[in-house]
Design a protein around this motif. Structure first.
Motif, short mmCIF file in Angstrom:
data_model
loop_
_atom_site.label_atom_id
_atom_site.label_comp_id
_atom_site.label_asym_id
_atom_site.label_seq_id
_atom_site.Cartn_x
_atom_site.Cartn_y
_atom_site.Cartn_z
N GLU A 153 0.80 -1.20 -0.10
CA GLU A 153 -0.15 -0.03 -0.02
C GLU A 153 0.87 1.17 -0.10
OE1 GLU A 153 -2.39 -0.35 3.34
OE2 GLU A 153 -3.62 -2.16 2.86
N SER A 190 -7.82 8.03 -0.40
CA SER A 190 -7.70 6.54 -0.36
C SER A 190 -8.53 5.52 -1.07
CB SER A 190 -7.89 6.11 1.37
OG SER A 190 -6.93 6.61 2.26
N ASN A 194 -3.36 4.05 0.64
CA ASN A 194 -4.03 3.92 1.92
C ASN A 194 -3.01 4.65 2.87
OD1 ASN A 194 -5.81 3.50 3.98
ND2 ASN A 194 -4.97 1.13 4.23
N SER A 195 -3.22 5.38 3.79
CA SER A 195 -2.72 5.84 4.87
C SER A 195 -3.60 5.74 6.30
CB SER A 195 -2.20 7.21 4.74
OG SER A 195 -3.18 7.98 4.60
N SER A 252 -7.23 9.14 5.15
CA SER A 252 -7.96 7.88 5.07
C SER A 252 -9.38 7.91 5.91
CB SER A 252 -6.99 6.78 5.24
OG SER A 252 -7.78 5.63 5.07
N ASP A 294 -9.21 0.63 8.76
CA ASP A 294 -8.98 1.38 7.84
C ASP A 294 -9.70 0.74 6.57
OD1 ASP A 294 -7.49 -0.57 6.72
OD2 ASP A 294 -5.64 0.44 7.12
#
Length: 294
Positions: A35, A104, A138-139, A170, A230
């Motif tokens: 990611e 994201s 993504n974070s 995100s 997430d």
């Protein structure tokens, strides 16, 4: 007989189409890291397999970033391979960067591969294969928990509103919050509340009812544990301290947070007026009776 020959020719034609379609395959795709966060880079590796009986030459692999939040990083969007022997594999590698404002999600990137077969006649067009690969941006959500403004008083039931703010890029999903009391605080309501989703650059609130004891300090710190996931369903558990400002009734009056109550004086005045009314009434009634007697 004619029907059999027709079916045979059709089968050979379909087989040739399948063989041509599968002559060059993207056998695997990998990204490192798996990611990529906004503003960060990732290496994308495409493993190309020559499934043809001939060697292939001048293999050009290109990624199309037109409609996705990615860009080439220290390289172009094309990767050249001079030759892939029959039945062998080679890799096309790209360094890409996710744009800093990217949201994201999973993004599909079109791939175009041009090549020539070693036995291909000169002047004939290159063969072209198109496909799609996916990269996830993504974070980790950045969450903060704080107490919303509101007057909290000792020795009575209070409504405490907690605000959960997502300052990350995100979204946070399936979030629940668990508030922990201490020796100065009794949580009257359920200490655990399900919030749900907290989108990026947004917030949600949760209400709790609690009683603050008379000996509680003016500043109380309560731990709040949040559990959430997430967009890739990775779960996080974090504990944050929430500071609450609590006052006695007298302190709140002195600070001008509430007006001094004169209710008891009003009630006393009403009682005095009622007593005087009945006393005067009784006196007037007695005088009236005395006058009749004389």
């Amino acid at each position: 007989m004619k029907k059999t020959i027709t079916l045979l020719i059709l089968g050979i034609y379909l087989f040739s189409l399948i063989s041509m379609t599968n002559a060059l395959l993207i056998s695997s795709v990998s990204t490192s890291p798996n990611e990529v966060a906004p503003g960060e880079t990732s290496r994308v590796s495409l493993t190309l397999k020559n499934n043809d009986e001939f060697d292939i030459e001048d293999v050009s692999t290109s990624l199309d970033f037109t409609n996705v939040p990615f860009a080439p990083y220290n390289s172009g969007s094309d990767y050249l391979i001079s030759e892939i022997l029959s039945g062998k594999t080679k890799s096309a590698e790209f360094d890409v960067v996710a744009l800093s404002n990217a949201a994201s999600g999973i993004y599909k990137i079109p791939v175009k591969i041009e090549y020539r077969e070693s036995e291909q006649e000169a002047g004939t067009p290159n063969k072209i294969k198109t496909s799609l690969i996916s990269i996830m941006i993504n974070s980790k959500p950045i969450l903060e928990v704080s107490s919303d403004d509101g007057l909290l008083l000792k020795n009575q039931k209070n409504k405490v509103t907690l605000k959960i703010v997502n300052k990350g890029l995100s979204d946070a999903k399936f979030l629940e919050i668990n508030l922990h009391g201490n020796s100065y605080v009794t949580i009257i309501s359920q200490p655990k509340t399900y919030i749900g989703d907290v989108d990026s650059n947004d917030f949600q609130t949760a209400d709790f009812y609690m009683f603050f004891k008379s000996n509680a300090p003016n500043s109380i710190i309560l731990p709040a544990t949040i559990v959430y996931k997430d967009i890739s369903n990775k779960e996080y558990t974090e504990t944050m301290d929430v500071t609450l400002k609590v006052y006695s009734n007298d302190q709140a009056v002195q600070l001008g947070l509430i007006q001094k109550s004169y209710t008891w004086l009003i009630v006393l005045l009403i009682i005095i007026i009622i007593v005087i009314f009945f006393v005067v009434r009784a006196i007037l009634k007695r005088r009236k009776q005395n006058n009749r007697e004389y």
